[in-house]
Design an enzyme around this catalytic site. Structure first.
Site, PDB file in Angstrom:
ATOM      1  N   TYR A 142       0.822  -1.213   0.000  1.00 44.76           N
ATOM      2  CA  TYR A 142       0.000   0.000   0.000  1.00 44.76           C
ATOM      3  C   TYR A 142       0.859   1.267   0.000  1.00 44.76           C
ATOM      4  O   TYR A 142       0.428   2.315  -0.447  1.00 44.76           O
ATOM      5  CB  TYR A 142      -0.896   0.038   1.244  1.00 44.76           C
ATOM      6  CG  TYR A 142      -2.238  -0.614   1.062  1.00 44.76           C
ATOM      7  CD1 TYR A 142      -2.331  -1.967   0.775  1.00 44.76           C
ATOM      8  CD2 TYR A 142      -3.410   0.120   1.183  1.00 44.76           C
ATOM      9  CE1 TYR A 142      -3.561  -2.570   0.616  1.00 44.76           C
ATOM     10  CE2 TYR A 142      -4.640  -0.479   1.023  1.00 44.76           C
ATOM     11  CZ  TYR A 142      -4.715  -1.818   0.745  1.00 44.76           C
ATOM     12  OH  TYR A 142      -5.941  -2.407   0.586  1.00 44.76           O
ATOM     13  N   LYS A 189       2.877 -15.546   2.663  1.00 42.02           N
ATOM     14  CA  LYS A 189       3.110 -16.294   1.423  1.00 42.02           C
ATOM     15  C   LYS A 189       4.617 -16.565   1.384  1.00 42.02           C
ATOM     16  O   LYS A 189       5.330 -16.168   0.447  1.00 42.02           O
ATOM     17  CB  LYS A 189       2.619 -15.457   0.226  1.00 42.02           C
ATOM     18  CG  LYS A 189       2.593 -16.189  -1.098  1.00 42.02           C
ATOM     19  CD  LYS A 189       1.467 -17.199  -1.209  1.00 42.02           C
ATOM     20  CE  LYS A 189       1.625 -18.006  -2.494  1.00 42.02           C
ATOM     21  NZ  LYS A 189       0.696 -19.149  -2.573  1.00 42.02           N
ATOM     22  N   ASP A 221      -3.254 -18.397   0.662  1.00 47.75           N
ATOM     23  CA  ASP A 221      -4.260 -19.074  -0.169  1.00 47.75           C
ATOM     24  C   ASP A 221      -4.994 -20.140   0.642  1.00 47.75           C
ATOM     25  O   ASP A 221      -6.220 -20.240   0.601  1.00 47.75           O
ATOM     26  CB  ASP A 221      -3.628 -19.661  -1.449  1.00 47.75           C
ATOM     27  CG  ASP A 221      -2.321 -20.397  -1.213  1.00 47.75           C
ATOM     28  OD1 ASP A 221      -1.793 -20.366  -0.081  1.00 47.75           O
ATOM     29  OD2 ASP A 221      -1.816 -21.019  -2.169  1.00 47.75           O
ATOM     30  N   ASP A 245      -6.336  -6.860   4.204  1.00 46.28           N
ATOM     31  CA  ASP A 245      -7.462  -6.181   3.556  1.00 46.28           C
ATOM     32  C   ASP A 245      -8.410  -7.228   2.992  1.00 46.28           C
ATOM     33  O   ASP A 245      -9.624  -7.181   3.205  1.00 46.28           O
ATOM     34  CB  ASP A 245      -6.934  -5.266   2.440  1.00 46.28           C
ATOM     35  CG  ASP A 245      -8.061  -4.575   1.690  1.00 46.28           C
ATOM     36  OD1 ASP A 245      -8.982  -4.063   2.360  1.00 46.28           O
ATOM     37  OD2 ASP A 245      -8.030  -4.571   0.442  1.00 46.28           O
ATOM     38  N   ASP A 249     -12.249  -8.726   4.791  1.00 43.71           N
ATOM     39  CA  ASP A 249     -13.545  -8.660   4.096  1.00 43.71           C
ATOM     40  C   ASP A 249     -14.151 -10.056   4.006  1.00 43.71           C
ATOM     41  O   ASP A 249     -15.344 -10.253   4.224  1.00 43.71           O
ATOM     42  CB  ASP A 249     -13.388  -8.098   2.673  1.00 43.71           C
ATOM     43  CG  ASP A 249     -13.690  -6.609   2.608  1.00 43.71           C
ATOM     44  OD1 ASP A 249     -13.465  -5.919   3.626  1.00 43.71           O
ATOM     45  OD2 ASP A 249     -14.141  -6.135   1.543  1.00 43.71           O
TER      46      ASP A 249
HETATM   47  C1  IPM Z   1     -10.347  -0.959   4.099  1.00 39.03           C
HETATM   48  C2  IPM Z   1     -10.614  -0.404   2.722  1.00 39.03           C
HETATM   49  C3  IPM Z   1      -9.441   0.494   2.303  1.00 39.03           C
HETATM   50  C4  IPM Z   1      -8.206  -0.363   2.240  1.00 39.03           C
HETATM   51  C5  IPM Z   1      -9.658   1.255   0.971  1.00 39.03           C
HETATM   52  C6  IPM Z   1     -10.922   2.073   0.989  1.00 39.03           C
HETATM   53  C7  IPM Z   1      -8.467   2.089   0.614  1.00 39.03           C
HETATM   54  O1  IPM Z   1     -10.814  -1.421   1.801  1.00 39.03           O
HETATM   55  O2  IPM Z   1     -10.278  -0.170   5.048  1.00 39.03           O
HETATM   56  O3  IPM Z   1     -10.233  -2.171   4.240  1.00 39.03           O
HETATM   57  O4  IPM Z   1      -7.943  -0.995   1.221  1.00 39.03           O
HETATM   58  O5  IPM Z   1      -7.480  -0.396   3.231  1.00 39.03           O
HETATM   59 MG    MG Z   2     -10.822  -3.341   2.628  1.00 40.20          MG
END
Ligand code: IPM
Ligand code: MG
Length: 358
Positions: A142, A189, A221, A245, A249
């Site tokens: 990032y 990884k 993975d 990240d 999710d």
């Molecule tokens: C998160 C989001 C952010 C990230 C985006 C909006 C830049 O997906 O907070 O997880 O990738 O960190």
């Molecule tokens: Mg995210």
């Protein structure tokens, strides 16, 4: 106790979910005799519109002079479809993480008994799932060097980690594991990436300082599969920025209700608390978004930043009680759903036994 809280509502449904949460915090102030001062700041699309900068200096100052930060959401679709836009709301989020040094993103994944049927996974798989993803937040790909080749037909993003960056977040994760079920899974990884090998090497050394924590190592993975196949097997998952990240999710889907999940971003100087969902622009201004993710983030703030464990527990109990009664916003309740502000008020009322019986 007196505390100052930076409040950054941000974009989309941000202002509504924050208002509902402030109603809950007000009830905490009254019941437990605390005094919270709120300092508002602009961030994201609204900050670009107002001052041309998604994380203005003034907001940074508000954050650094407060005891903790409560954040709503960021993102506006008008920027998503314009690849030429020079400033984007998300840049504000990344700048904020970096400038405030928010190195550890903490996302607890818990199931809510009354909502287990909402999970897309089989109920017997997710029952009892209770783990935390610790994502390193200000290093890796990032924030590495990126760019285009001279002819524009090639591009690169680089991932760099130092032993110090890895150690800082790893120590945090080990300490958290000690307070939980004492199991830590490092996700990497290491069969391919040099940064992952440095992570593994560093975590192996740190593990010696925490002999009571059992450590396992898993390739990303495989981990993405195990999180869905067997979520109850995890306690603390530690991982780098981009893997975190993606995995966080994925993990949020287990509960079936993304609107309920809180998060914390821990820094050395200050920490920030926000729901894991985004700005949900379609619902903005309709008083219908679920504020519980933000309300539970405020509970994390009380516990982590102010050491108010009882107050945090009271909020969690009030949330569970509301959900057990089958009440909630339209994402979780189909018949007679409550509005965003109703949920805030009901939870605030539940915190105060005098007015809830009156
Ligand atoms: C998160 C989001 C952010 C990230 C985006 C909006 C830049 O997906 O907070 O997880 O990738 O960190
Ligand atoms: Mg995210």
């Amino acid at each position: 106790m007196k505390k100052t809280i930076a409040v950054l509502p941000g974009d989309g449904v941000g202002p509504e979910i924050i208002d509902a949460t402030l109603a809950v915090l007000q009830s905490i102030e009254e019941k437990y005799n605390h005094q919270f001062t709120y300092n508002k700041g602009l961030i994201g699309g609204v900050a670009i519109d107002a001052v041309g900068d998604p994380f203005p200096k003034q907001t940074e100052t508000v954050c650094l002079t407060s005891d903790a930060i409560l954040f709503g959401a960021i993102g506006d679709p008008k920027y998503d479809n314009d690849p030429t836009a020079k400033v984007r709301p998300e840049q504000g989020l990344l700048a904020m993480r970096q400038k405030l040094g928010l190195y550890a993103n903490v996302r607890p994944i818990q199931t809510f008994k009354s909502l287990l049927h909402k999970s897309p996974l089989k109920e017997d798989r997710v029952t009892g799932a209770d783990f935390v993803v610790i994502r390193e937040l200000i290093g890796g790909i990032y924030f590495g060097k990126r760019g285009r080749g001279a002819d524009g037909r090639s591009a690169f993003d680089t991932s760099t980690y130092t032993v110090e960056e890895i150690s800082r977040v790893s120590n945090y994760a080990f300490k958290l594991a000690q307070k939980r079920r004492r199991k830590l899974t490092l996700v990497d990884k290491a069969n391919v990436l040099e940064t992952s090998r440095l992570w593994r090497e560093t975590v192996q050394k740190i593990a010696q300082d925490f002999p009571d924590v059992s450590v396992e190592y898993m390739f990303v993975d495989n981990a993405s599969m195990q999180i869905i196949r067997n979520p109850t097997a995890f306690d603390v998952i530690l991982t780098e920025n981009m893997f975190g990240d993606i995995l966080s999710d994925e993990a949020s889907v287990i509960t079936g209700s993304i609107g309920l999940l809180p998060s914390a971003s821990i820094g050395e100087k200050t920490s920030l608390y926000e729901p894991i969902h985004g700005s949900y622009p379609k619902a903005a201004g309709t008083n219908s978004a679920n504020p519980i993710g933000t309300i539970l983030s405020a509970a994390m703030m009380l516990e982590y930043s102010f050491d108010m464990k009882e107050e945090a527990g009271a909020i969690r109990m009030a949330v569970n009680s509301l959900l057990d009664e089958g009440k909630g916003t339209k994402d979780i309740v189909s018949e007679n759903p409550l509005t965003t502000s109703d949920v805030g008020e009901e939870i605030a009322r539940k915190l105060d036994p005098v007015s809830s019986t009156g």
